[in-house]
Scaffold this active site. Structure first.
Site, PDB file in Angstrom:
ATOM      1  N   ASP A 108      25.660  12.727  -4.167  1.00 11.62           N
ATOM      2  CA  ASP A 108      26.452  12.877  -5.325  1.00 11.62           C
ATOM      3  C   ASP A 108      27.564  11.926  -5.397  1.00 11.62           C
ATOM      4  O   ASP A 108      28.885  12.477  -5.259  1.00 11.62           O
ATOM      5  CB  ASP A 108      27.020  14.485  -5.278  1.00 11.62           C
ATOM      6  CG  ASP A 108      27.584  14.935  -6.535  1.00 11.62           C
ATOM      7  OD1 ASP A 108      27.329  14.080  -7.570  1.00 11.62           O
ATOM      8  OD2 ASP A 108      28.191  16.099  -6.789  1.00 11.62           O
ATOM      9  N   GLU A 126      23.584   8.926 -13.772  1.00 17.21           N
ATOM     10  CA  GLU A 126      24.704   9.006 -15.025  1.00 17.21           C
ATOM     11  C   GLU A 126      25.537   7.679 -14.927  1.00 17.21           C
ATOM     12  O   GLU A 126      26.545   7.575 -14.139  1.00 17.21           O
ATOM     13  CB  GLU A 126      25.573  10.141 -14.706  1.00 17.21           C
ATOM     14  CG  GLU A 126      24.970  11.531 -14.637  1.00 17.21           C
ATOM     15  CD  GLU A 126      26.094  12.576 -13.481  1.00 17.21           C
ATOM     16  OE1 GLU A 126      27.012  12.645 -14.133  1.00 17.21           O
ATOM     17  OE2 GLU A 126      25.401  13.006 -12.593  1.00 17.21           O
ATOM     18  N   HIS A 169      24.000  13.418 -19.440  1.00 20.62           N
ATOM     19  CA  HIS A 169      23.885  14.114 -18.034  1.00 20.62           C
ATOM     20  C   HIS A 169      22.606  14.820 -18.056  1.00 20.62           C
ATOM     21  O   HIS A 169      22.560  15.945 -17.727  1.00 20.62           O
ATOM     22  CB  HIS A 169      25.161  15.009 -17.863  1.00 20.62           C
ATOM     23  CG  HIS A 169      25.458  15.358 -16.503  1.00 20.62           C
ATOM     24  ND1 HIS A 169      24.560  16.367 -15.779  1.00 20.62           N
ATOM     25  CD2 HIS A 169      26.386  15.386 -15.775  1.00 20.62           C
ATOM     26  CE1 HIS A 169      24.998  16.414 -14.696  1.00 20.62           C
ATOM     27  NE2 HIS A 169      26.377  15.628 -14.529  1.00 20.62           N
ATOM     28  N   ARG A 181      35.120  13.034 -11.726  1.00 20.02           N
ATOM     29  CA  ARG A 181      36.206  13.505 -11.403  1.00 20.02           C
ATOM     30  C   ARG A 181      37.473  13.050 -11.160  1.00 20.02           C
ATOM     31  O   ARG A 181      37.586  11.490 -11.080  1.00 20.02           O
ATOM     32  CB  ARG A 181      36.234  14.179  -9.974  1.00 20.02           C
ATOM     33  CG  ARG A 181      35.087  15.029  -9.532  1.00 20.02           C
ATOM     34  CD  ARG A 181      34.535  15.413  -8.095  1.00 20.02           C
ATOM     35  NE  ARG A 181      33.826  16.521  -8.104  1.00 20.02           N
ATOM     36  CZ  ARG A 181      32.398  16.422  -8.215  1.00 20.02           C
ATOM     37  NH1 ARG A 181      31.780  15.386  -8.419  1.00 20.02           N
ATOM     38  NH2 ARG A 181      31.570  17.311  -8.204  1.00 20.02           N
ATOM     39  N   HIS A 198      34.367  16.101 -15.352  1.00 23.78           N
ATOM     40  CA  HIS A 198      33.439  16.124 -16.820  1.00 23.78           C
ATOM     41  C   HIS A 198      34.248  16.692 -18.157  1.00 23.78           C
ATOM     42  O   HIS A 198      33.680  17.184 -18.783  1.00 23.78           O
ATOM     43  CB  HIS A 198      32.226  16.951 -16.606  1.00 23.78           C
ATOM     44  CG  HIS A 198      31.147  16.139 -15.572  1.00 23.78           C
ATOM     45  ND1 HIS A 198      31.233  14.815 -15.386  1.00 23.78           N
ATOM     46  CD2 HIS A 198      30.359  16.958 -14.994  1.00 23.78           C
ATOM     47  CE1 HIS A 198      30.285  14.507 -14.516  1.00 23.78           C
ATOM     48  NE2 HIS A 198      29.595  15.738 -14.187  1.00 23.78           N
TER      49      HIS A 198
END
Length: 416
Positions: free
Chosen positions: A315, A380, A245, A146, A171
């Site tokens: 996350d 990731e 991803h 982000r 992304h």
């Protein structure tokens, strides 16, 4: 089932790994068989020549060899053809990649008994990938993760990017690299099967400055690793943060809460509203974000903790290094105790985003599976989220004359 519990230390996670477990391969899988290229016009010639060379080598030494094949996968609304390339190593591991998004659609690896299984989430058709893909298997760019308000300043000029995640940029934007049709060039070496993907992102693409020429190589080695190299150049100052991803489920189905996970990080970057980092580097000591010793993903995920509430689970970006360098380190290791499959993720990046599939809600289906809540996880490797607006984070600026380079390795093993 006993898994290898290795205490994280800088020496252990350097380029040399003295403690390793060889993968248990399916005995005699597809022995003597080569995967032939599709007869799609204009697509098969190179793979056919490579396969003929591989077949000649196999006839000489009577061993399995690496191969590639390719076929037509579908057509986009603008008329562009989408190609699928299959990489297969000498042990029978197979990985499918499509040109649309550089998406890894299938990853067949053995369990502890040698049985092959698909360990990545994916969809069934090109149309589904175009319409509803939550980044399954895709190359992410120009900027992974982000950027607050989709805005950053570079050399005194402010750039406004697409905002596709509430008020923020996520992304790479509405049409990021996951939605581009890449050129693909498969190849075979003595010890690997690979494909080179290339893409030119023009000046102003999704609001980014400069033209970005990008090259990504997926190489499936006979050491049972998917070795991925990313590089890019620009004609104007810009920002770059590329990653891969894939969503993993090492069991092949069900939720991933019983997977055991180790993340080699003593700090993470806490977030605020919109999952934008606050700029702090916070210790993981003793809390739900402490994965330095292996524990199940589900062990602490429901703790009454603000960061877990903000992310609806995990996350978050975990800090592997204070600064970026070219040292390949072990970022994380995931183990499914039932199948015995082990995934190690290595990278040169300073961070790794761990995502526990919190936004999967059963609305997507693929491979005869409904993707329910937390049925896949992502690891990731990346520079930190919102780095262009965080002066204390490692820089993601790329200048003309420089070459952006990064590397990610997926290593496939089995537990004892």
């Amino acid at each position: 089932m006993n898994t290898r519990n290795i205490t994280p230390s800088p020496a252990l996670f350097s380029r040399s790994f003295s403690v390793r477990k060889s993968i248990h391969l399916l005995p005699g899988i597809m022995s003597g068989m080569l995967v032939l290229a599709s007869a799609t016009p204009g697509l098969a010639s190179e793979s056919e020549s490579q396969n003929k060379a591989s077949q000649s080598q196999m006839s000489n030494d009577m061993t399995m060899v690496s191969t590639t094949s390719q076929r037509h996968y579908g057509k986009l609304a603008n008329g562009e053809n989408v190609t699928l390339v299959t990489l297969r190593n000498a042990h029978g591991l197979e990985i499918d990649v499509i040109s649309y998004g550089g998406i890894i659609t299938r990853m067949m690896v053995p369990d502890a008994n040698g049985r092959l299984g698909d360990i990545v989430l994916g969809l069934d058709t090109l149309e589904e990938y175009v319409e509803s893909n939550p980044y399954f298997g895709a190359i992410i760019g120009r900027y992974g993760n982000r950027i607050a308000n989709g805005r950053f300043t570079l050399d005194g000029e402010t750039f406004q990017l697409d905002t596709n995640d509430g008020d923020n940029h996520l992304h790479g934007g509405i049409e990021g690299f996951d939605k581009k049709n890449w050129s693909m060039d498969p190849y075979v070496t003595e010890n690997s099967a690979g494909v080179v993907l290339t893409l030119t992102s023009p000046q102003g693409d999704q609001g980014y400055p400069g033209q970005l020429d990008t090259r990504v190589t997926y190489e499936l080695t006979n050491g049972n690793e998917l070795d991925m190299h990313f590089s890019a150049t620009t004609d104007k100052p810009t920002i770059v943060n590329l990653t891969q991803h894939s969503y993993f489920n090492l069991a092949g189905s069900g939720d991933i809460l019983g997977h055991e996970l180790m993340i080699n990080a003593g700090q993470f970057t806490p977030v605020g509203k919109g999952l934008i980092p606050t700029g702090e580097l916070r210790t993981v000591d003793g809390g739900p974000f402490d994965f330095r010793q292996p524990k199940t993903i589900g062990q602490d995920i429901e703790d009454d903790e603000e960061q877990l509430e903000l992310g609806l689970g995990y996350d978050h970006n975990f800090v592997l290094k204070d600064q970026a360098d070219d040292e390949l380190v072990l970022a994380a290791r995931a183990t499914d105790p039932i199948s015995g499959r082990v995934l190690e993720v290595l990278t040169v990046e300073p961070g790794v985003q761990f995502y526990s599939g919190n936004f999967l809600d059963g609305s997507l289906r693929g491979k005869d599976t409904v993707y329910e809540y937390r049925s896949g996880f992502c690891l990731e490797p990346q520079h930190f989220p919102d780095s262009p607006n965080q002066p204390d984070f490692p820089s993601t600026v790329l200048l003309p004359g420089e070459t952006y380079e990064t590397r990610i390795v997926y290593r496939f093993l089995t537990a004892e």
